[in-house]
Scaffold this motif. Sequence first.
Motif, PDB file in Angstrom:
ATOM      1  N   ASN A   1       0.824  -1.210   0.000  1.00 32.11           N
ATOM      2  CA  ASN A   1       0.000   0.000   0.000  1.00 32.11           C
ATOM      3  C   ASN A   1       0.852   1.252   0.000  1.00 32.11           C
ATOM      4  N   ARG A   2       2.000   1.178   0.728  1.00 30.95           N
ATOM      5  CA  ARG A   2       2.893   2.321   0.773  1.00 30.95           C
ATOM      6  C   ARG A   2       3.437   2.642  -0.612  1.00 30.95           C
ATOM      7  N   SER A   3       3.789   1.607  -1.384  1.00 30.40           N
ATOM      8  CA  SER A   3       4.322   1.814  -2.740  1.00 30.40           C
ATOM      9  C   SER A   3       3.265   2.437  -3.653  1.00 30.40           C
ATOM     10  N   ILE A   4       2.025   1.926  -3.505  1.00 32.29           N
ATOM     11  CA  ILE A   4       0.942   2.464  -4.336  1.00 32.29           C
ATOM     12  C   ILE A   4       0.711   3.940  -4.012  1.00 32.29           C
ATOM     13  N   ARG A   5       0.732   4.259  -2.688  1.00 34.88           N
ATOM     14  CA  ARG A   5       0.529   5.659  -2.295  1.00 34.88           C
ATOM     15  C   ARG A   5       1.644   6.551  -2.832  1.00 34.88           C
ATOM     16  N   ALA A   6       2.864   6.042  -2.828  1.00 37.72           N
ATOM     17  CA  ALA A   6       3.995   6.825  -3.316  1.00 37.72           C
ATOM     18  C   ALA A   6       3.859   7.112  -4.817  1.00 37.72           C
ATOM     19  N   VAL A   7       3.465   6.047  -5.545  1.00 33.50           N
ATOM     20  CA  VAL A   7       3.284   6.211  -6.997  1.00 33.50           C
ATOM     21  C   VAL A   7       2.146   7.184  -7.278  1.00 33.50           C
ATOM     22  N   ALA A   8       1.053   7.065  -6.516  1.00 41.84           N
ATOM     23  CA  ALA A   8      -0.103   7.951  -6.699  1.00 41.84           C
ATOM     24  C   ALA A   8       0.285   9.406  -6.418  1.00 41.84           C
TER      25      ALA A   8
END
Length: 488
Positions: free
Chosen positions: A2-9
Amino acid sequence: MNRSIRAVALVCMLLLVVMIGSLTRVQVIARDTYVSNEYNKRATYEMKSVQRGAITAGGLVLAASEKGPDGFFHRTYPTDLTAYGPVVGFASDIYGLSGLEKSHNAVLSGKNLGTSVSGIRNYLSGKPTVGATVELTLNPQAQTTAYRMMAEKNFTGAVVALRPSTGEVLAMASTPSYNPALLADPSTARDTWQELTTPPLAENKPLVNHATQIVLPPGSTFKVITTAAALASGRYTPESRLTAASSITLPGSTATLENYGGEHCGPEADTSLLNAFQRSCNTAFAELGVAVGDKDLVSMADQFGVTDTYDLGLPYQPGTVGDLSQDSVRAQSAIGQHDVGMTVLENAVVAATIANGGVRMEPHVVSRVQAPDLSPVTVTKPKELSRPVSEQVAEQITQMMLASERFSGGRSGLASKTGTAEHGVDSRSSAPHAWYIAFDPGKDVAVAVVVENGGDRGREATGATVAAPIGRAVIAAAETVPAGGGQS
């Protein structure tokens, strides 16, 4: 995960913000810079793809568009438009638009004619867009006379003629000038631009409209406004007594102010306001300005439009009055010096307001805009802006201006005031600006002229010797136009 997705977003959102900011800068903030850039071929293509509307004056076609062998429309100027240059402006593939070509580009290019009958008809039938015609109030005879008399002597300055009852601009000549055709033609545009923007010609600002953009001390022509403030206060009449001294010490200072040539204003210790006006006595008007007070003098200047900005479709710089609270400053300002500054158009409005019985009309240079099917898009109607003085006071000042014209040996029947304005660091050693404002009470024509820096007479120049002959000739030329002639 989830952290990676938030960073990409978050990165995507930041990129989106940057993209929107970049597009906003290009499309909105820096739009004019890109549109006018000489490498922007899209703007050039759009301008040349449409049959641009004509600009006319008094039945004379000043600007038109012709289709060339390349299939594009090219801006043409059927006659030498040097006399009209800063007013009409230019439409150049390289240097963009100026003057009325720029301010009226939307109607000339047909962009805002979609709701007109011809615009709807062309859209439905698939016919190409045709621009509207812009008809000016300028009278060709008055315009060419004004320009010729300035240009023949290589004067720098301007002439404006108005119809007092309507505000129509009958002439607006600025010198030095330029021929728009040479900037519209790509084969001559760059060389012409180089000549106009480099010394020695550039020093006299040929691309600037000296009638609306150059603010100069008006000298003794400002005494019309000082007189108006005095008479309107009810404390003065044309027979009121003022000092006739050849020089005076300014109140609260050791500086002195003297009449032109150190002359005494009559044989006695004091003189009438009428005599002081026709002789243009500085000492009398300095005394009058102090007595009238700062509020009345500033208010009268404002009502005459000295600090207004007129929407002519042309670049415009409003005049200045300055802080008149100090007596010594007000004494100098009352004779059109110190911080007082006016354009030629503003001074023409002053003369026109007196000529119109104390009613100031809005000056305008565009009479109407006409769609290709001859239907009116816009028609300029006369507009009253203010009433600085009563009809009685206007008549008193008219009589004083008639006396001034007689005293200077001018033309019988004209009402006028001359001005010889000092300027610069060493003002008393400068070549003064020569002014003349006048009107013909029976012909509905008013004029203002300024010849900057003394013209061909240098330090010996006066408004009466340098500017007045030009103003009288322009009035004579404009008088051939019937009332309302600018709106046929």
